[in-house]
Design a protein around this motif. Structure first.
Motif, PDB file in Angstrom:
ATOM      1  N   GLN A   1       0.825  -1.193   0.000  1.00 18.80           N
ATOM      2  CA  GLN A   1       0.000   0.000   0.000  1.00 18.80           C
ATOM      3  C   GLN A   1       0.871   1.258   0.000  1.00 18.80           C
ATOM      4  OE1 GLN A   1      -3.318  -0.030   2.669  1.00 18.80           O
ATOM      5  NE2 GLN A   1      -3.308   2.154   2.871  1.00 18.80           N
ATOM      6  N   GLU A   2       1.981   1.246   0.744  1.00 21.28           N
ATOM      7  CA  GLU A   2       2.844   2.421   0.794  1.00 21.28           C
ATOM      8  C   GLU A   2       3.404   2.765  -0.579  1.00 21.28           C
ATOM      9  OE1 GLU A   2       3.071  -0.003   3.082  1.00 21.28           O
ATOM     10  OE2 GLU A   2       2.680   0.997   4.984  1.00 21.28           O
ATOM     11  N   ILE A   3       3.790   1.743  -1.342  1.00 24.64           N
ATOM     12  CA  ILE A   3       4.336   1.990  -2.682  1.00 24.64           C
ATOM     13  C   ILE A   3       3.286   2.653  -3.558  1.00 24.64           C
ATOM     14  CG2 ILE A   3       5.205   0.869  -4.777  1.00 24.64           C
ATOM     15  CD1 ILE A   3       6.489  -1.244  -2.877  1.00 24.64           C
ATOM     16  N   ARG A   4       2.050   2.167  -3.507  1.00 27.19           N
ATOM     17  CA  ARG A   4       0.980   2.764  -4.314  1.00 27.19           C
ATOM     18  C   ARG A   4       0.735   4.212  -3.918  1.00 27.19           C
ATOM     19  NH1 ARG A   4      -3.899   3.697  -3.124  1.00 27.19           N
ATOM     20  NH2 ARG A   4      -3.979   2.237  -1.395  1.00 27.19           N
ATOM     21  N   ILE A   5       0.727   4.488  -2.624  1.00 29.04           N
ATOM     22  CA  ILE A   5       0.504   5.857  -2.150  1.00 29.04           C
ATOM     23  C   ILE A   5       1.621   6.771  -2.651  1.00 29.04           C
ATOM     24  CG2 ILE A   5       0.454   7.329  -0.094  1.00 29.04           C
ATOM     25  CD1 ILE A   5      -0.856   4.865   1.347  1.00 29.04           C
ATOM     26  N   ALA A  23       1.798  10.952   8.435  1.00 25.26           N
ATOM     27  CA  ALA A  23       2.008   9.579   8.908  1.00 25.26           C
ATOM     28  C   ALA A  23       2.774   9.612  10.220  1.00 25.26           C
ATOM     29  CB  ALA A  23       2.798   8.789   7.867  1.00 25.26           C
ATOM     30  N   PRO A  24       2.700   8.530  10.968  1.00 24.35           N
ATOM     31  CA  PRO A  24       3.535   8.453  12.167  1.00 24.35           C
ATOM     32  C   PRO A  24       5.013   8.538  11.775  1.00 24.35           C
ATOM     33  CG  PRO A  24       1.864   6.736  12.190  1.00 24.35           C
ATOM     34  CD  PRO A  24       1.825   7.366  10.829  1.00 24.35           C
ATOM     35  N   ALA A  33       8.816   8.639   1.965  1.00 25.96           N
ATOM     36  CA  ALA A  33       8.388   9.908   1.369  1.00 25.96           C
ATOM     37  C   ALA A  33       9.565  10.864   1.260  1.00 25.96           C
ATOM     38  CB  ALA A  33       7.259  10.521   2.195  1.00 25.96           C
ATOM     39  N   ALA A  34      10.373  10.921   2.290  1.00 26.84           N
ATOM     40  CA  ALA A  34      11.552  11.806   2.261  1.00 26.84           C
ATOM     41  C   ALA A  34      12.503  11.401   1.144  1.00 26.84           C
ATOM     42  CB  ALA A  34      12.263  11.767   3.608  1.00 26.84           C
ATOM     43  N   HIS A  41       4.533  14.919   7.078  1.00 22.34           N
ATOM     44  CA  HIS A  41       4.269  15.544   8.371  1.00 22.34           C
ATOM     45  C   HIS A  41       4.025  14.437   9.390  1.00 22.34           C
ATOM     46  CE1 HIS A  41       3.800  19.494   6.478  1.00 22.34           C
ATOM     47  NE2 HIS A  41       3.315  18.790   5.471  1.00 22.34           N
ATOM     48  N   ALA A  42       4.722  14.504  10.503  1.00 22.47           N
ATOM     49  CA  ALA A  42       4.593  13.488  11.544  1.00 22.47           C
ATOM     50  C   ALA A  42       3.319  13.710  12.348  1.00 22.47           C
ATOM     51  CB  ALA A  42       5.813  13.518  12.460  1.00 22.47           C
ATOM     52  N   VAL A  43       2.412  12.753  12.245  1.00 17.80           N
ATOM     53  CA  VAL A  43       1.156  12.772  13.009  1.00 17.80           C
ATOM     54  C   VAL A  43       0.887  11.336  13.446  1.00 17.80           C
ATOM     55  CG1 VAL A  43      -1.311  13.290  12.966  1.00 17.80           C
ATOM     56  CG2 VAL A  43       0.245  14.672  11.598  1.00 17.80           C
ATOM     57  N   ALA A  44       0.524  11.138  14.688  1.00 19.71           N
ATOM     58  CA  ALA A  44       0.290   9.792  15.235  1.00 19.71           C
ATOM     59  C   ALA A  44      -1.064   9.255  14.788  1.00 19.71           C
ATOM     60  CB  ALA A  44       0.386   9.825  16.753  1.00 19.71           C
TER      61      ALA A  44
END
Length: 109
Positions: A1-5, A23-24, A33-34, A41-44
């Motif tokens: 899923q991460e690759i698709r996003i 994302a966390p 992403a980096a 943006h870091a969000v829990a």
């Protein structure tokens, strides 16, 4: 899923859209992403609770996105509550993808 996003994010950015990922900080997608130069943006989002909702609501107020796309139950839940009291966005979507075979549908001739 991460690759698709990340692939979708790359495609949207090539078309001129401002794409951000929330994302966390310890999630694999945050570092990925980096590496692809997609702002993250870091969000829990992995913890359903008042602090996650408040953090996401602050991010939404700061960025004022036109659309928020969520990909899991937790982030959908957090985004729904965080944005329900705000006019900062116009649309929120939660795409669902399946890997099952669908029956073919024939168009009438």
């Amino acid at each position: 899923q991460e690759i698709r996003i990340l692939d979708e994010s790359d495609g949207l950015r090539r078309r001129g859209h401002d794409v951000r990922i929330a994302a966390p900080k310890d999630a694999p997608i945050f570092a990925a992403a980096a590496r692809r130069d997609v702002p993250a943006h870091a969000v829990a989002l992995n913890r359903r609770g008042p602090s996650s909702i408040a953090a996401f609501a602050r991010l939404v107020r700061e960025l004022r996105p036109d659309v928020i796309v969520t990909h899991s139950s937790s982030d959908s839940w957090i985004a729904a509550i965080a944005t329900s009291y705000s006019s900062a966005i116009s649309e929120s979507v939660s795409p669902r993808f399946t890997s099952c075979t669908l029956p073919s549908v024939r168009s009438p001739a």
